[in-house]
Motif scaffolding. Structure first.
Motif, mmCIF file in Angstrom:
data_model
loop_
_atom_site.group_PDB
_atom_site.id
_atom_site.type_symbol
_atom_site.label_atom_id
_atom_site.label_comp_id
_atom_site.label_asym_id
_atom_site.label_seq_id
_atom_site.Cartn_x
_atom_site.Cartn_y
_atom_site.Cartn_z
ATOM 1 N N GLN A 154 7.620 -0.797 -13.344
ATOM 2 C CA GLN A 154 6.999 -1.789 -14.227
ATOM 3 C C GLN A 154 6.004 -2.648 -13.459
ATOM 4 O O GLN A 154 4.947 -3.010 -13.983
ATOM 5 C CB GLN A 154 8.076 -2.664 -14.860
ATOM 6 N N GLN A 155 6.343 -2.972 -12.206
ATOM 7 C CA GLN A 155 5.431 -3.782 -11.396
ATOM 8 C C GLN A 155 4.207 -2.977 -10.965
ATOM 9 O O GLN A 155 3.123 -3.551 -10.792
ATOM 10 C CB GLN A 155 6.175 -4.307 -10.166
ATOM 11 N N HIS A 156 4.378 -1.660 -10.807
ATOM 12 C CA HIS A 156 3.275 -0.804 -10.360
ATOM 13 C C HIS A 156 3.174 0.440 -11.239
ATOM 14 O O HIS A 156 3.428 1.554 -10.777
ATOM 15 C CB HIS A 156 3.492 -0.408 -8.899
ATOM 16 N N PRO A 157 2.792 0.271 -12.500
ATOM 17 C CA PRO A 157 2.787 1.418 -13.423
ATOM 18 C C PRO A 157 1.766 2.496 -13.087
ATOM 19 O O PRO A 157 1.914 3.646 -13.504
ATOM 20 C CB PRO A 157 2.484 0.772 -14.778
ATOM 21 N N GLU A 158 0.740 2.144 -12.333
ATOM 22 C CA GLU A 158 -0.299 3.136 -12.006
ATOM 23 C C GLU A 158 -0.206 3.643 -10.576
ATOM 24 O O GLU A 158 -1.142 4.239 -10.059
ATOM 25 C CB GLU A 158 -1.694 2.545 -12.268
ATOM 26 N N GLY A 159 0.939 3.405 -9.951
ATOM 27 C CA GLY A 159 1.118 3.921 -8.601
ATOM 28 C C GLY A 159 1.142 2.818 -7.564
ATOM 29 O O GLY A 159 0.976 1.630 -7.871
ATOM 30 N N PHE A 160 1.344 3.241 -6.313
ATOM 31 C CA PHE A 160 1.492 2.304 -5.209
ATOM 32 C C PHE A 160 0.268 2.368 -4.292
ATOM 33 O O PHE A 160 -0.633 3.167 -4.494
ATOM 34 C CB PHE A 160 2.765 2.632 -4.438
#
Length: 406
Positions: free
Chosen positions: A314-320
């Motif tokens: 949820q904090q990084h929905p598009e990846g890290f």
């Protein structure tokens, strides 16, 4: 005068924001924004305090504002969902936060060593300032500084957790999100009060500029930051500002590809490490042993263990982010690999389009000497994977030769 941030693009896709969020500031017909290098500007002939650059802009002295700087701040403000103020470097941006909020007690743990040096300078100028760990009690703390993702491992912190703790204590939460720029992270959504970026890294993305950014929720605070920047001369140079604006146009496509490649490369190296370990159900082949027996660990957000309450997706929905760490058994092995990777340039810094490998202990004595920090660029995954394969096989051969001499 014209507003820096254009609300028309608040709901646009990040790639559209990067290209058009500063459109309201265009005065010329240039498709690519022109660079402004002048120090001063001619007053309006109608009124000294009137618009002198297009119908609604006023520029007097470049230490205060420039046309290129306004465009960069407009694009950054929309991309970061706040009000962005541009500085001459990431550490200058960190200093600006301290000057603005004047904390008396700071909570900080994992952070870029340069930020800790800035805090040391601040404490030398402001006697009595206390510093405690970010996991300690926040009693009396007025500013909490959290780096997420963390340099050099690329692992992430639960921003919402720290926001709740900070706000319960009446403190501000500052997030250094340098390693995960938009669209990979939006710390205000998790409760951050201030967001800081070293724009030298991913926002710039080409290893050719120095800049920093402070983003606040309040336009009033942003104006206050701009005033102190003007007085102290903390602004970015004309060329750096233009290079940053150019780089923002491709930000989303760059970081998305870098993030995707990084996740695959981390998984590959972690599999090398695991496959080299004999188990009752698995006997490593000669190649599996050669590729992984000296890899002591791999750390990155994509494989980090998390507590149940932390929804990392949820904090990084598009990846890290595109930074991770690889640990070896010895310092000499780490340096051998750093010097034998061919597509990863052996250099400090991160966030550029070329992949980099850095031995952090050479810069930061607190970093483990067996650690290599990897910054993944825009090369193809297969090429980077093959680069690691040849370097790890070369290390295995090197270690065998050393053992034979004993």
């Amino acid at each position: 005068m014209v507003e820096i941030k254009n609300p028309l693009y608040n709901t646009a896709a990040p790639s559209t924001q990067a290209l058009h969020a500063d459109a309201h500031l265009r005065v010329t017909a240039d498709i690519s924004a022109p660079i402004s290098v002048t120090t001063n500007f001619e007053y309006s002939k109608d009124a000294v305090d009137g618009a002198n650059y297009g119908p609604d802009q006023r520029h007097v002295y470049s230490r205060e504002t420039t046309p290129t700087g306004l465009k960069a701040e407009a694009a950054l403000s929309t991309l970061t969902e706040g009000h962005a103020v541009l500085y001459g470097s990431g550490l200058t941006a960190a200093l600006a936060v301290l000057i603005e909020y004047k904390p008396k007690k700071i909570a900080i743990s994992d952070a870029y060593f340069g930020v800790k040096k800035v805090i040391e300078q601040y404490r030398a100028l402001v006697p009595g300032v206390e510093v405690v760990g970010a996991e300690c009690s926040y009693e009396g703390v007025d500013l909490v500084w959290i780096e997420s993702p963390i340099n050099p491992t690329g692992e992430v912190k639960d921003i919402k957790h720290y926001a709740l703790r900070a706000h319960a204590a009446g403190a501000l939460l500052v997030i250094d999100a340098t390693l995960a720029p938009p669209p990979l992270s939006y710390p205000f959504r998790q409760g951050a009060d201030v967001v800081v970026h070293s724009a030298t890294k991913y926002l710039g993305g080409h290893c050719d500029l120095l800049a920093g950014v402070v983003v606040t929720k309040s336009p009033v605070t942003a104006d206050s930051l701009r005033y102190s920047r003007y007085i102290l001369g903390l602004n970015a140079g004309s060329l750096d500002t233009w290079l940053l604006l150019r780089s923002l146009r491709t930000l989303t496509v760059r970081v998305r590809q870098q993030a995707q490649t990084t996740a695959r490369l981390v998984a590959l190296l972690e599999s090398h490490r695991r496959l080299a370990i004999p188990t009752p159900c698995h006997t490593p082949t000669a190649e599996e042993a050669a590729l992984g027996r000296f890899v002591a660990g791999v750390r990155h957000a994509s494989i980090q263990p998390c507590h149940r309450e932390f929804d990392i997706q949820q904090q990084h929905p598009e990846g890290f982010g595109a930074v991770f760490a690889v640990y070896f058994a010895t310092k000499s092995q780490a340096l051998f690999v750093a010097r034998h990777l061919r597509l990863h340039r052996f250099a400090t810094s991160l966030g550029g389009i070329e992949s980099l490998v850095d031995w952090r202990h050479g810069w930061d004595a607190t970093a483990e000497p067996t650690l290599l920090r990897i910054s993944v660029g825009l090369e193809g995954f297969d090429d980077l994977a093959n680069d690691w394969k040849q370097a790890l096989l070369a290390l295995d051969d090197h270690e065998k030769q050393l053992a034979a001499k004993l």
